[in-house]
Scaffold this motif. Structure first.
Motif, PDB file in Angstrom:
ATOM      1  N   ARG A   8       0.819  -1.209   0.000  1.00  0.00           N
ATOM      2  CA  ARG A   8       0.000   0.000   0.000  1.00  0.00           C
ATOM      3  C   ARG A   8       0.854   1.261   0.000  1.00  0.00           C
ATOM      4  NH1 ARG A   8      -3.653  -1.402   4.993  1.00  0.00           N
ATOM      5  NH2 ARG A   8      -1.671  -2.321   5.549  1.00  0.00           N
ATOM      6  N   GLY A   9       2.139   1.147   0.321  1.00  0.00           N
ATOM      7  CA  GLY A   9       3.001   2.309   0.366  1.00  0.00           C
ATOM      8  C   GLY A   9       3.851   2.487  -0.878  1.00  0.00           C
ATOM      9  N   VAL A  10       3.717   1.600  -1.852  1.00  0.00           N
ATOM     10  CA  VAL A  10       4.530   1.672  -3.063  1.00  0.00           C
ATOM     11  C   VAL A  10       3.875   2.641  -4.038  1.00  0.00           C
ATOM     12  CG1 VAL A  10       5.435   0.376  -5.020  1.00  0.00           C
ATOM     13  CG2 VAL A  10       5.375  -0.674  -2.761  1.00  0.00           C
ATOM     14  N   ARG A  11       4.653   3.579  -4.544  1.00  0.00           N
ATOM     15  CA  ARG A  11       4.158   4.538  -5.534  1.00  0.00           C
ATOM     16  C   ARG A  11       4.647   4.094  -6.906  1.00  0.00           C
ATOM     17  NH1 ARG A  11       1.485   9.394  -3.436  1.00  0.00           N
ATOM     18  NH2 ARG A  11       1.744   9.131  -1.205  1.00  0.00           N
ATOM     19  N   HIS A  12       3.762   4.157  -7.880  1.00  0.00           N
ATOM     20  CA  HIS A  12       4.098   3.767  -9.246  1.00  0.00           C
ATOM     21  C   HIS A  12       4.099   5.009 -10.134  1.00  0.00           C
ATOM     22  CE1 HIS A  12       3.759  -0.447  -8.224  1.00  0.00           C
ATOM     23  NE2 HIS A  12       2.649  -0.162  -7.592  1.00  0.00           N
ATOM     24  N   ALA A  13       4.982   4.998 -11.110  1.00  0.00           N
ATOM     25  CA  ALA A  13       5.057   6.115 -12.045  1.00  0.00           C
ATOM     26  C   ALA A  13       3.776   6.179 -12.881  1.00  0.00           C
ATOM     27  CB  ALA A  13       6.264   5.947 -12.961  1.00  0.00           C
ATOM     28  N   LEU A  14       3.286   7.375 -13.110  1.00  0.00           N
ATOM     29  CA  LEU A  14       2.061   7.561 -13.879  1.00  0.00           C
ATOM     30  C   LEU A  14       2.186   6.960 -15.274  1.00  0.00           C
ATOM     31  CD1 LEU A  14      -0.778   8.706 -14.145  1.00  0.00           C
ATOM     32  CD2 LEU A  14       0.257  10.887 -14.836  1.00  0.00           C
ATOM     33  N   VAL A  15       3.322   7.128 -15.916  1.00  0.00           N
ATOM     34  CA  VAL A  15       3.495   6.599 -17.269  1.00  0.00           C
ATOM     35  C   VAL A  15       3.377   5.076 -17.262  1.00  0.00           C
ATOM     36  CG1 VAL A  15       6.031   6.465 -17.211  1.00  0.00           C
ATOM     37  CG2 VAL A  15       4.857   6.758 -19.379  1.00  0.00           C
ATOM     38  N   ALA A  16       3.852   4.416 -16.223  1.00  0.00           N
ATOM     39  CA  ALA A  16       3.744   2.959 -16.133  1.00  0.00           C
ATOM     40  C   ALA A  16       2.293   2.533 -15.972  1.00  0.00           C
ATOM     41  CB  ALA A  16       4.587   2.441 -14.978  1.00  0.00           C
ATOM     42  N   VAL A  17       1.570   3.234 -15.121  1.00  0.00           N
ATOM     43  CA  VAL A  17       0.158   2.904 -14.893  1.00  0.00           C
ATOM     44  C   VAL A  17      -0.645   3.108 -16.178  1.00  0.00           C
ATOM     45  CG1 VAL A  17      -1.918   3.548 -13.613  1.00  0.00           C
ATOM     46  CG2 VAL A  17       0.286   3.411 -12.438  1.00  0.00           C
ATOM     47  N   LEU A  18      -0.431   4.236 -16.849  1.00  0.00           N
ATOM     48  CA  LEU A  18      -1.173   4.512 -18.078  1.00  0.00           C
ATOM     49  C   LEU A  18      -0.812   3.540 -19.196  1.00  0.00           C
ATOM     50  CD1 LEU A  18      -1.099   8.415 -18.108  1.00  0.00           C
ATOM     51  CD2 LEU A  18      -2.990   6.903 -17.455  1.00  0.00           C
ATOM     52  N   ALA A  19       0.461   3.203 -19.331  1.00  0.00           N
ATOM     53  CA  ALA A  19       0.884   2.273 -20.379  1.00  0.00           C
ATOM     54  C   ALA A  19       0.296   0.888 -20.148  1.00  0.00           C
ATOM     55  CB  ALA A  19       2.408   2.208 -20.428  1.00  0.00           C
ATOM     56  N   LEU A  20       0.360   0.403 -18.924  1.00  0.00           N
ATOM     57  CA  LEU A  20      -0.199  -0.922 -18.641  1.00  0.00           C
ATOM     58  C   LEU A  20      -1.716  -0.924 -18.793  1.00  0.00           C
ATOM     59  CD1 LEU A  20       2.014  -2.035 -15.649  1.00  0.00           C
ATOM     60  CD2 LEU A  20       1.934  -3.050 -17.928  1.00  0.00           C
ATOM     61  N   THR A  21      -2.382   0.157 -18.412  1.00  0.00           N
ATOM     62  CA  THR A  21      -3.830   0.249 -18.591  1.00  0.00           C
ATOM     63  C   THR A  21      -4.193   0.231 -20.075  1.00  0.00           C
ATOM     64  OG1 THR A  21      -4.053   1.483 -16.533  1.00  0.00           O
ATOM     65  CG2 THR A  21      -5.878   1.643 -18.096  1.00  0.00           C
ATOM     66  N   ALA A  22      -3.451   0.984 -20.868  1.00  0.00           N
ATOM     67  CA  ALA A  22      -3.697   0.993 -22.315  1.00  0.00           C
ATOM     68  C   ALA A  22      -3.479  -0.388 -22.917  1.00  0.00           C
ATOM     69  CB  ALA A  22      -2.787   2.020 -22.990  1.00  0.00           C
ATOM     70  N   CYS A  23      -2.445  -1.073 -22.498  1.00  0.00           N
ATOM     71  CA  CYS A  23      -2.173  -2.421 -23.009  1.00  0.00           C
ATOM     72  C   CYS A  23      -3.288  -3.381 -22.629  1.00  0.00           C
ATOM     73  CB  CYS A  23      -0.840  -2.935 -22.477  1.00  0.00           C
ATOM     74  SG  CYS A  23       0.571  -2.067 -23.154  1.00  0.00           S
ATOM     75  N   ALA A  24      -3.768  -3.291 -21.409  1.00  0.00           N
ATOM     76  CA  ALA A  24      -4.851  -4.167 -20.961  1.00  0.00           C
ATOM     77  C   ALA A  24      -6.113  -3.932 -21.789  1.00  0.00           C
ATOM     78  CB  ALA A  24      -5.137  -3.938 -19.481  1.00  0.00           C
ATOM     79  N   VAL A  25      -6.406  -2.680 -22.076  1.00  0.00           N
ATOM     80  CA  VAL A  25      -7.578  -2.367 -22.889  1.00  0.00           C
ATOM     81  C   VAL A  25      -7.385  -2.879 -24.315  1.00  0.00           C
ATOM     82  CG1 VAL A  25      -8.930  -0.466 -23.880  1.00  0.00           C
ATOM     83  CG2 VAL A  25      -8.304  -0.433 -21.459  1.00  0.00           C
ATOM     84  N   LEU A  26      -6.183  -2.754 -24.844  1.00  0.00           N
ATOM     85  CA  LEU A  26      -5.914  -3.233 -26.203  1.00  0.00           C
ATOM     86  C   LEU A  26      -6.085  -4.743 -26.345  1.00  0.00           C
ATOM     87  CD1 LEU A  26      -2.839  -1.043 -27.185  1.00  0.00           C
ATOM     88  CD2 LEU A  26      -5.143  -0.954 -28.159  1.00  0.00           C
ATOM     89  N   VAL A  27      -5.835  -5.479 -25.281  1.00  0.00           N
ATOM     90  CA  VAL A  27      -5.991  -6.941 -25.356  1.00  0.00           C
ATOM     91  C   VAL A  27      -7.379  -7.388 -24.917  1.00  0.00           C
ATOM     92  CG1 VAL A  27      -3.535  -7.411 -25.135  1.00  0.00           C
ATOM     93  CG2 VAL A  27      -4.977  -7.391 -23.089  1.00  0.00           C
ATOM     94  N   GLY A  28      -8.285  -6.437 -24.638  1.00  0.00           N
ATOM     95  CA  GLY A  28      -9.672  -6.803 -24.420  1.00  0.00           C
ATOM     96  C   GLY A  28     -10.251  -6.549 -23.052  1.00  0.00           C
ATOM     97  N   ALA A  29      -9.519  -5.945 -22.137  1.00  0.00           N
ATOM     98  CA  ALA A  29     -10.077  -5.644 -20.816  1.00  0.00           C
ATOM     99  C   ALA A  29     -11.161  -4.583 -20.976  1.00  0.00           C
ATOM    100  CB  ALA A  29      -8.989  -5.154 -19.874  1.00  0.00           C
ATOM    101  N   THR A  30     -12.344  -4.846 -20.408  1.00  0.00           N
ATOM    102  CA  THR A  30     -13.464  -3.920 -20.579  1.00  0.00           C
ATOM    103  C   THR A  30     -13.956  -3.317 -19.271  1.00  0.00           C
ATOM    104  OG1 THR A  30     -15.014  -5.764 -20.474  1.00  0.00           O
ATOM    105  CG2 THR A  30     -14.268  -5.073 -22.674  1.00  0.00           C
TER     106      THR A  30
END
Length: 58
Positions: A8-30
């Motif tokens: 819960r204390g780990v911070r992730h880079a915004l670019v990493a979160v957005l890139a992984l979210t975009a990839c998930a949507v591209l492979v069919g996550a709805t």
């Protein structure tokens, strides 16, 4: 070496979160749940191109 801190204390880079979210949507996550499951299953330094994009230094 795994990070021993509470996740819960780990911070992730915004670019990493957005890139992984975009990839998930591209492979069919709805839904947000599907995106989070796809990201949780993605290898941290795996062979998927999206994982490489998300961990790249910009």
């Amino acid at each position: 070496m795994p990070d021993p801190r509470d996740p819960r204390g780990v911070r992730h880079a915004l670019v990493a979160v957005l890139a992984l979210t975009a990839c998930a949507v591209l492979v069919g996550a709805t839904s947000v749940l599907a995106v989070s499951e796809w990201i949780a299953d993605a290898p941290p330094h795996g062979s998927r191109g999206c994982a490489r994009i998300a961990t790249a230094r910009w």
